[in-house]
Motif scaffolding. Structure first.
Motif, short mmCIF file in Angstrom:
data_model
loop_
_atom_site.label_atom_id
_atom_site.label_comp_id
_atom_site.label_asym_id
_atom_site.label_seq_id
_atom_site.Cartn_x
_atom_site.Cartn_y
_atom_site.Cartn_z
N ASP A 28 61.78 69.35 53.93
CA ASP A 28 61.08 68.24 53.95
C ASP A 28 61.30 67.39 52.45
OD1 ASP A 28 59.89 68.36 56.22
OD2 ASP A 28 57.98 69.12 55.76
N PHE A 35 56.48 65.45 48.46
CA PHE A 35 56.97 65.99 49.87
C PHE A 35 56.78 67.64 49.88
CE2 PHE A 35 58.26 61.92 49.40
CZ PHE A 35 57.95 61.32 50.62
N ALA A 41 63.64 63.73 52.09
CA ALA A 41 63.04 62.64 51.27
C ALA A 41 63.79 62.31 49.97
CB ALA A 41 61.53 63.00 50.87
#
Length: 593
Positions: free
Chosen positions: A407, A347, A411
């Motif tokens: 991000d 990610f 995750a």
């Protein structure tokens, strides 16, 4: 051919003669006594073929003795009470004593058993057999009930079900269009709709105040567990509304439908959260609130530290340094930590710093971390305190530009929550609101719409929007449930001048705008009312209700992750003569280097 369904035979039918049709789920020949579990889409009932003085009984026993797995049968018999009750079956109180057994179609040996769960490739190649499995029947019936409940709710409240075109004009909505050559217009193409967006807006201008449609949509994009090339959405649009008018209506609908179909009580009202808050606390615009873990910004605490990665991003414009506590994480092995770093890298992470906290009261002596030597005692204590770490916990750190750090840490939060057993039972819905109007695409050198180019900005003045495009907020909103975006919508632009300004900011010039959207810009000039709407992913909601992580389990004939239908062999080559009719010539793909 039948008088009753197998799964609906009950004690109310005791002593009655019934005729049933279905497949032989299990056949047991005990020598002079045979049992057959007969299955249809309503369930299973036990059939008994037994010795008696009745004429033709030998024929019934002979027929039962030759029944094989998945043979297609028609059975006539008398309902009686079972001696050995089976509480696992709806029909477990009764059985049917056969007086006639007809073999309608003999089944050849099957590639897998209905009570097995073979690999997905086998399931999708023999999808007709896969769909016979009781688990697949359950999940597909959940989807059917969902759609029925939605239609009943909407019809009862004056919404109008209006179909929109499937063959339409290509428009930019964030994914590639599927194109269809127009035989009668050589060199020109239709596009399959990514959504009915423009048509439903036109319907609002045409005076149909409350529209809905169970719409098929098409997007030529990469597939995954929650995405297909063709999918189904509940599409809705309202005229003369603001955000809360739309949100309050559809929230009530979702609450009622979940209660009816899944027996689930959702919160009333749903909590609300801005996009900025969701990204700050959870690193996601669709946060799973069943996981209590939150991201903590520590940039102010590490600006002056000797760990260059932290200090650089803490002092950078638009940078972020964030910590995430992992309860009990001090027990993680180095391999597990490396695996989490690899997950974060997917990610955007270029590294994942970590710290094990054995005893926060001992300061430096109570932590184990390769970065501890770069932090002075005060900074180290401040970081541990900010993260809320207790003895036995671990802390993971992310440093990058704001979006990238959010991000990959978001995750990581989800994976840690699942791996450490921190996902609460139940259902956690919420509204995420106040999305940014635009994102800057550095590669393309222009803004792109975060939702779509027809979403209204929060400001009502075009000059204000142009001057503050980088920070502009839209009137968009998403409904999120257990970390899944199940619905997304917005108030739309209803003035032609504002729509032109948005197109301009998106790099869509006047000529291109007129070519692609001239009909919309013209329609907006003729008294278009304020309007807005939302679309819900039927596939995603059905998967949530059915308790499966893959929407392929609630789609009758889905594509594989390689965008193929294994059952039919689609896509497939088209003969040259057929291509010539639609004025298309295929250029072979370039050979791989």
């Amino acid at each position: 051919m039948r008088t009753h369904y197998c799964g609906l035979v009950d004690e109310a039918l005791l002593g009655q003669t019934v005729t049933l049709c279905g497949w032989a789920d299990v056949a047991r020949n005990l020598g002079g006594l045979c049992f057959i579990d007969l299955r249809d889409h309503e369930g299973i009932v036990q059939i008994v073929a037994e010795p008696s003085d009745a004429a033709g009984n030998a024929e019934v026993l002979a027929a039962a003795a030759h029944v094989g797995y998945e043979d297609c049968l028609r059975v006539t018999g008398v309902v009686r009470k079972r001696e050995a009750v089976n509480p696992k079956l709806k029909t477990g109180q009764v059985e049917v004593v056969a007086t006639r057994i007809e073999l309608l179609n003999k089944a050849e040996p099957l590639p897998f058993h209905a009570h097995e769960n073979p690999g997905e490739d086998i399931r999708l190649k023999y999808r007709y057999l896969d769909l016979r499995r009781p688990e697949m029947q359950r999940m597909m019936r959940t989807r059917i009930k969902l759609v029925q409940a939605l239609r009943r709710w909407l019809d009862a409240r004056g919404f109008q079900d209006i179909e929109t075109p499937i063959l339409t004009k290509a428009t930019p909505e964030g994914a590639r269009d599927f194109l269809v050559p127009a035989r009668m217009h050589p060199g020109e193409f239709y596009a399959l709709p990514q959504s009915p967006q423009l048509f439903k807006q036109i319907l609002m201008m045409a005076g149909f105040d409350r529209y809905y449609q169970i719409a098929r949509c098409f997007r030529d994009e990469a597939l995954r567990a929650d995405r297909q090339l063709e999918f189904t959405q509940l599409d809705m649009e309202f005229a003369w509304v603001g955000e809360r008018d739309v949100q309050d209506t559809v929230e009530a609908m979702i609450r009622d439908v979940f209660r009816e179909v899944a027996g689930v009580e959702l919160a009333d009202p749903f909590p609300r959260m801005t996009y900025a808050e969701a990204m700050r606390r959870y690193g996601s615009d669709k946060p799973d609130l069943r996981i209590a873990l939150e991201l903590v910004d520590i940039a102010e605490r590490v600006k002056g530290c000797e760990f260059k990665v932290f200090a650089d991003w803490a002092n950078a414009q638009g940078g972020r340094v964030v910590a995430l506590r992992a309860p009990g994480g001090a027990a993680l092995s180095r391999k597990q930590i490396d695996d989490y770093a690899a997950h974060a890298a997917k990610f955007g992470a270029k590294g994942l710093a970590w710290m094990k906290v054995d005893d926060p009261a001992k300061g430096r002596d109570g932590v184990n971390s390769p970065i501890a030597k770069f932090l002075d005692d005060a900074t180290l204590a401040a970081v541990v305190q900010a993260a809320g770490a207790q003895a036995g916990d671990a802390i993971f750190f992310g440093a990058a530009d704001y979006k990238t750090a959010s991000d990959f840490m978001g995750a990581l939060r989800l994976k840690l929550g699942k791996d450490l057993g921190l996902v609460e039972d139940g259902w956690k819905p919420l509204w995420v609101t106040d999305f940014p109007m635009f994102e800057w695409d550095a590669e393309a050198g222009r803004y792109v719409a975060l939702h779509h180019p027809f979403t209204a900005p929060a400001v009502d003045d075009e000059a204000d929007l142009r001057a503050n495009a980088a920070t502009a907020v839209s009137r968009g909103y998403d409904m999120v449930l257990n970390g899944n975006e199940i619905g997304g919508g917005s108030i739309r632009i209803h003035r032609s001048s504002m729509q032109s300004a948005v197109f301009d900011l998106l790099g869509i010039g006047k000529e291109e705008a007129e070519l692609k959207f001239g009909f919309l810009l013209e329609a907006l000039r003729y008294g278009a009312p304020p309007h807005g709407g939302i679309a819900f992913g039927i596939d995603r909601i059905a998967a949530l209700m059915a308790g499966t992580e893959s929407i392929r389990d609630v789609i009758a004939f889905p594509k594989t992750t390689t965008a193929q239908c294994l059952m039919t062999g689609a896509p497939s080559p088209i003969p040259d003569a057929q291509l010539a009719e639609v004025h298309v010539q295929v250029r072979p793909p370039a050979p791989k280097a």
